[in-house]
Structures are given as structure tokens and as C-alpha cells.
Scaffold this active site. Structure first.
Site, PDB file in Angstrom:
ATOM      1  N   ASP A 187       0.908  -1.278  -0.233  1.00  0.00           N
ATOM      2  CA  ASP A 187       0.019  -0.107  -0.099  1.00  0.00           C
ATOM      3  C   ASP A 187       0.836   1.110  -0.003  1.00  0.00           C
ATOM      4  O   ASP A 187       1.823   1.269  -0.414  1.00  0.00           O
ATOM      5  CB  ASP A 187      -0.982  -0.110   1.180  1.00  0.00           C
ATOM      6  CG  ASP A 187      -2.128   0.803   0.847  1.00  0.00           C
ATOM      7  OD1 ASP A 187      -2.264   1.964   0.982  1.00  0.00           O
ATOM      8  OD2 ASP A 187      -3.150  -0.003   0.690  1.00  0.00           O
ATOM      9  N   HIS A 253      -3.431   5.745   4.014  1.00  0.00           N
ATOM     10  CA  HIS A 253      -4.225   4.647   3.577  1.00  0.00           C
ATOM     11  C   HIS A 253      -3.639   3.176   4.009  1.00  0.00           C
ATOM     12  O   HIS A 253      -4.378   2.526   4.648  1.00  0.00           O
ATOM     13  CB  HIS A 253      -4.191   4.367   2.094  1.00  0.00           C
ATOM     14  CG  HIS A 253      -5.171   3.724   1.358  1.00  0.00           C
ATOM     15  ND1 HIS A 253      -4.905   2.449   0.721  1.00  0.00           N
ATOM     16  CD2 HIS A 253      -6.491   3.857   1.035  1.00  0.00           C
ATOM     17  CE1 HIS A 253      -5.872   1.981   0.208  1.00  0.00           C
ATOM     18  NE2 HIS A 253      -7.045   2.881   0.135  1.00  0.00           N
ATOM     19  N   SER A 431     -11.459  -0.589  -0.374  1.00  0.00           N
ATOM     20  CA  SER A 431     -10.115  -0.831   0.193  1.00  0.00           C
ATOM     21  C   SER A 431     -10.062  -1.161   1.649  1.00  0.00           C
ATOM     22  O   SER A 431      -9.043  -2.060   2.249  1.00  0.00           O
ATOM     23  CB  SER A 431      -9.694   0.538   0.282  1.00  0.00           C
ATOM     24  OG  SER A 431      -9.066   0.880  -0.951  1.00  0.00           O
TER      25      SER A 431
END
Length: 636
Positions: A187, A253, A431
């Protein structure tokens, strides 16, 4: 002189013969910008597609693999350098993208320039396919602040019931995880000093190679921390590389996902992770605007413990890999190779279905991945979630109803751009559905470490609860017409709602274990060996059954034996063979392996000249160029 004239004639003919352009995949918000080309060579001439036997004095299998990969990448790079010379595409450098070749441009290209470069390379006789090395954007999510509870960890039978929750409370009664289980978060990097991740993070790696998007001042290195991935309006307006990017603050994220999977739990602060004990392997592949395909594929390889040229060996290969990215194109050969390689190394690749309210794109539509779609708190498909027949199952993804109480909540950072202070935040999106499934898979491995990637996915599907119909009997059913909030079906959203308790119960059944076969030549005789299959709890394996999941038709003799041999057809192809075992309690378990048949490379040309073979258009180009010289001489 002759070589230069020949190359000019060949390239001129390619331009005439190609006709229409081979356009790069579209990117929302503007033209795609290609940083290079990812090239798949024909199987017979691809140094990266063939497995080798290395008889050197190496200490272990990993060292042999690294040595063989190093030699293969060197040959591949030499071939790619020659390819650049043959086609006239100016290359700054060459390398790998997973198991494909990478040709890096000396300057980013888009539009007709990019299409022309792709066409020139695609028409080379050694090339099977080509795609642009573009940025793959992370799943778009809102960055809302606030505090809430983790409703999605509860289940229908809890004191405060949740019809779409993971049902983790009874699952934790069975096991809270093992610290030997490694989950990779491929990520944006992770905030390494977040207190709720203390003691949970293994040494990772930063695979972001493009300095324009890295945002940390350097390229690939051993620091997987997240420096922020914001994109300002000025950058979008003034930098062509960011013209297709979404303007926004830093997402943090990867930090959010790491906390979902394995935040420190039962410690009196912060949030609970799905797996109380698991370790997180942070693998940074994305920066400003997203991740280059080549960086993403290399990150997946490294996370699974496979060699990547220029990177140190990963001493902590992951059994589960979370990848919350989606692209705008269908699964390509480069992506499928990366999935097959990771699965072959023993890692389950859990991916987000996507947030486009549309059919799946890569990597969610690749064979062998576990694609996870998102549902709201009431069990309806979330308005943003993509869907389709290749979705494995659904998990909570959050939604804006009753804001912010229906969103997901985990570790984050307060910084709008650069890192600030550690905090917690709300998000929604597929996600964040995917890491819930990755966490459950890692819990299952604590009960049964013998479970393979495919067995993990199939048992999670078998334990899924039926899809809900919260919109009433007349509510819209998800389809090509109804793409927003709708009722899921097995054809559109997979097996059902992820149920951690049922998955944990199914984890202890027998495990089919197949010895890898790898890549062979067409017509080879192969051995299917399931003798390492195991039964747990005092049971024994009572029966075996081999079958063919996909690939050209083939006969499997002695299909009820643990060990059997068969002959493949004399064609190149990809086969998936499945073994189902039944234990003495009557419980079943199954797994499958991928076998590729690849023709051996042609013998080296007698003449020198370095590089690609000549044939097809190349031979015709040579004849036409020679004829033009003869005509020119006659006119003198």
C-alpha cells in the site's frame, strides 16, 4: 551504417503496417501518462518465465532461487535493451515488473507518442503483449474525522446485533491469532511509530521508484514509512504527470489498513485488530496519485518472499497479502503472473473489488485472487462497490447513512499533507473491506497453518452467511442496470457475508496439500503429489480425488490416488489441477495448483548482432528495404 539503415526501414514499415493505434487504457480525469512499458515476451524467449536448476554451492532453496532469478533478470535486461534499440524507443533504463520486462522511458509519454511506442514494441517478433507502466490509483475514499465504534466486528447474535458484521466475538473464543502469522500490507506505507501498531510491524520495504510520486526524496529503499500522498490543485494544474489525479489531502491509507488487521488489542486504548497477534509487513508501492504497475507487481513478489532484483531478500514472507488497489483495465498477463507466483509461494492475495459501482477490473478480476466487495451496515451492497461474478464474498465497507456511525474506524494520522500526530479516523470503501477478510484469513492460519491460499478462500466462502435483503422484497437486485445500493446475489457479490466464526470452525478440517509442479515443456509427463495432505484432531485422510479445474482437456489416470502421473497435451497452456481430500470424519478439504507448459527457447542464431530474432514483418521489412536500394541504384 547498414544496421542503422535497416532499423530505419523496419520502423518505417512498422508504422505503415500497424494502421490503428494500440491505445493505452484510459485514466479517469485525463490522458494516461506512461512512465515506460511493461513487456511480455513470447514464452519461448522469455528468460523470466523458465524455472532453472541451480546446482551451485548455495546454502538453501531461497539462495538458489535468488541466484537463478539474478541470472534470468540479467538476460531479460539485455534482451530489453536490444528491444529498445530494435524499435527505436528511447529507454532510460530497463528492469522488471513482476515476471515481465520493464522498459523505462527517458521521459514520460502520453497520447499519440505513447501509442506509437506501444505499437513499435508490440510488433517486434519477440513480444507477446505490451502495456503502459501507468499509475494505479488507490481506492478513492472520503477522509472524514470523528470518533465511532467498530460495529462491523460484531455479529447477528451479539448483545447489540449487527446483521452484516464479521461475527468476530465467538471467533476470538476459538483463537486470537499467532505472532508467527505475517500479513503484508502492499500500500502507501505505514506510520511506523503509531502506538497502536507498536510491536506489530516487521521490517518492510519501499518499492516506489518514480521520484515524482515518491514524495520522500528518494527511490526504492528499506524505509516503508508513509510521507503523505496529497495532491494539491496547483500540482494538478501545473504538472502534466498529475493531470489525471484527484486533488486531496494525504490518505494514510496503509496505516488505516494495518490497524484494521492487527492493531494492538485488549490493551485499553485505540482500536481492536481482527488478529490480535499477527505481524504486519509494510510494503510501500504508492505515493502521490497512486502506484506504478511495475512497483505494485514487484511489491507483491517481494511480500510473498520471491526475489526482486535490487532488493534484499524478504526474511518474513507473508502468508496473506492485502492489496487495496484497482486499475481501469482487465487483468493482464503481468498481473496474472504475479498472482500465480504469489499463490505458488503460499500467499493468499486479498484484493478490493473496487469503488466504481461497475464490473471488476484488475487485480480483482484475475484468477486466484480473493476479491472482496463492500456492503453497508444493513447488508445491502454499498453504492460505490464494484461487483461481478468473480467476487469471492462481501464484508462491511462503511457508508454515509447516519454519519459517521456507519463508517469504519481505525488507526490514522492527523496530517493534512505531511505526517502529523497519530490519531484514529473514519473511512469507507472496498479498500477497507479487503483487510477485514485478510485479517480473518490470518486468524484461520493460526488454527490450521497447513491451509493453502485457495483452501483459505474456499473455506471462507463456505462459511459465509446468506446475503441480506434490507430494501424489502421489491428492492432492486444488483445488475448491470442496478449498480448503486442494491440486493446482492451469489452471481454479483460472491458467496455471501463474511462470517469469521464459521470460517474459524471450518479451518480445522482436512487440508489438501499439493507439491508444486511449476513450468514444464509441452507434452511433459508431470506428477501430481498430494501425499502431504493432513487431517487434524486425530482424524486421518480417507480418500483423494483429482480433477481438472481449467485448461485444455487432459486425462488424469488413477485420479483417486494421492500420487499420480499424467501426460500433458503437446501444446503450450495453463492448467489448474484440484485435489479434494476427505478425512475419517467425513469432512472435505481441497486445493489446486497451476501448471504451465512453455516451449523451450529457440537455438541461438548463428550470426551475431545481439538480441531479437528476425521474422514476420521484420523479414518483410528487410526485403522491401533491399528492393528500395536496388530501385534507387537503377535510377542513378
Amino acid at each position: 551504417m547498414f544496421a542503422n539503415l535497416l532499423r530505419a526501414g523496419v520502423l518505417a514499415l512498422i508504422g505503415l503496417a500497424a494502421g490503428g493505434s494500440l491505445a493505452a487504457p484510459p485514466v479517469a480525469g485525463g490522458e494516461p501518462v506512461g512512465f515506460g512499458l511493461i513487456v511480455g515476451y513470447r514464452e519461448g524467449v522469455n528468460p523470466l518465465s523458465r524455472e532453472e536448476t541451480d546446482r551451485g554451492p548455495w546454502a538453501d532453496r531461497r539462495a538458489r532461487m535468488a541466484s537463478a532469478w539474478q541470472r534470468a533478470t540479467q538476460r531479460s535486461r539485455e534482451r530489453t535493451q536490444q528491444l529498445a534499440r530494435d524499435t527505436g524507443v528511447r529507454a532510460a533504463s530497463v528492469g522488471e515488473a513482476g515476471r515481465a520486462a520493464l522498459l523505462r522511458f527517458d521521459r514520460p509519454m502520453k497520447g499519440q507518442d505513447l501509442a506509437d511506442a506501444m505499437r513499435r514494441v508490440r510488433l517486434h517478433p519477440d513480444v507477446a503483449w505490451v502495456e503502459p507502466n501507468v499509475l494505479v490509483q488507490r481506492q478513492a475514499v472520503p477522509n472524514d474525522a470523528g470518533y465511532g465504534n467498530q460495529w462491523y466486528l460484531r455479529g447477528p447474535a451479539d448483545a447489540i446485533p449487527e446483521v452484516a458484521g464479521l461475527n468476530l466475538t465467538p471467533a476470538w473464543d476459538l483463537h486470537t491469532g499467532l505472532n508467527s502469522t505475517v500479513v503484508a500490507v502492499v500500500d502507501s506505507g505505514v506510520r511506523l511509530d503509531h502506538s497502536d501498531l507498536a510491536g506489530k510491524l516487521l521490517p518492510g520495504y519501499d518499492f516506489v521508484s518514480e521520484l515524482h510520486v515518491a514524495n520522500d526524496g528518494d527511490g526504492r529503499d528499506a524505509n516503508p514509512s508513509d510521507p503523505g500522498d496529497w495532491v494539491s490543485p496547483t500540482e494538478r494544474s501545473n504538472n502534466p504527470l498529475f493531470a489525471a489525479c484527484e486533488v486531496g489531502f494525504s490518505s494514510w491509507h496503509g496505516t488505516f489498513i494495518a490497524g484494521q488487521i492487527a492493531a494492538a488489542t485488549d490493551n485499553g486504548q485505540g482500536v481492536a485488530g481482527v488478529n490480535w497477534q499477527a505481524k504486519i509487513l509494510p510494503v510501500r508501492v504508492s505515493g502521490k496519485c497512486g502506484a506504478l504497475v511495475s512497483d505494485l507487481l514487484d511489491g507483491v513478489r517481494w511480500a510473498a518472499g520471491l526475489p526482486v532484483a535490487g532488493a534484499p531478500a524478504n526474511p518474513n514472507p507473508a502468508k496473506v497479502i492485502n492489496l487495496s488497489f484497482s486499475g481501469g483495465a482487465a487483468c493482464s498477463a503481468a498481473y496474472q503472473d504475479a498472482v500465480d507466483d504469489a499463490s505458488g509461494a503460499g500467499a493468499l492475495l486479498v484484493v478490493a473489488a473496487g469503488n466504481q459501482s461497475a464490473p471488476l477490473t484488475r487485480p480483482a478480476d484475475c484468477d486466484g485472487v480473493m476479491a472482496v466487495a463492500a456492503v453497508r451496515r444493513d447488508g445491502a451492497k454499498a453504492d460505490y462497490s464494484s461487483f461481478g461474478s468473480k467476487v469471492a464474498l462481501t464484508a462491511p465497507g462503511g457508508s454515509l447513512e447516519n454519519f459517521p456511525n456507519n463508517l469504519l474506524y481505525a488507526t490514522s494520522d492527523s496530517g493534512f499533507t505531511n505526517p502529523g500526530v497519530e490519531t484514529y479516523g473514519y473511512k469507507q470503501g472496498t479498500s477497507f473491506s479487503a483487510p477485514l477478510a485478510a485479517g480473518v484469513a490470518s486468524l484461520m492460519l493460526a488454527r490450521n497453518p497447513a491451509l493453502t491460499p485457495r483452501a483459505l478462500m474456499e473455506r471462507m466462502q463456505a462459511g459465509a452467511r446468506p446475503h441480506q435483503q434490507p430494501l424489502g422484497p421489491a428492492g432492486p437486485v444488483c445488475s448491470a442496470v442496478n449498480t448503486q445500493v442494491c440486493h446482492c446475489t451469489p452471481d454479483t457479490c460472491g458467496a455471501g457475508l463474511l462470517d469469521a466464526h464459521a470460517a474459524m470452525q471450518l479451518a480445522i478440517g482436512p487440508a489438501a496439500v499439493i507439491q508444486p509442479v511449476g513450468t514444464v515443456v509441452p507434452g511433459a509427463v508431470i506428477t501430481l503429489d498430494g501425499r502431504s495432505s493432513v487431517a487434524l484432531g486425530g482424524a486421518t485422510i480417507a480418500s483423494h480425488q483429482w480433477s481438472l479445474d481449467s485448461g485444455p482437456a487432459v486425462v488424469i489416470p488413477n485420479g483417486t490416488q494421492a500420487l499420480t502421473t499424467l501426460q500433458l497435451p503437446s501444446v503450450e497452456g495453463r492448467w489448474v489441477f484440484r485435489l479434494t481430500v476427505t478425512d475419517s470424519n467425513g469432512d472435505d478439504g481441497s486445493d489446486a495448483i497451476v501448471v504451465r507448459a512453455v516451449a523451450p527457447p529457440p537455438p541461438p542464431a548463428a550470426a551475431g548482432g545481439g538480441g531479437g530474432s528476425f521474422g514476420g514483418w521484420w523479414g518483410l521489412a528487410l526485403m522491401l528495404w533491399s528492393a528500395s536500394l536496388i530501385r534507387a541504384n537503377r535510377r542513378r
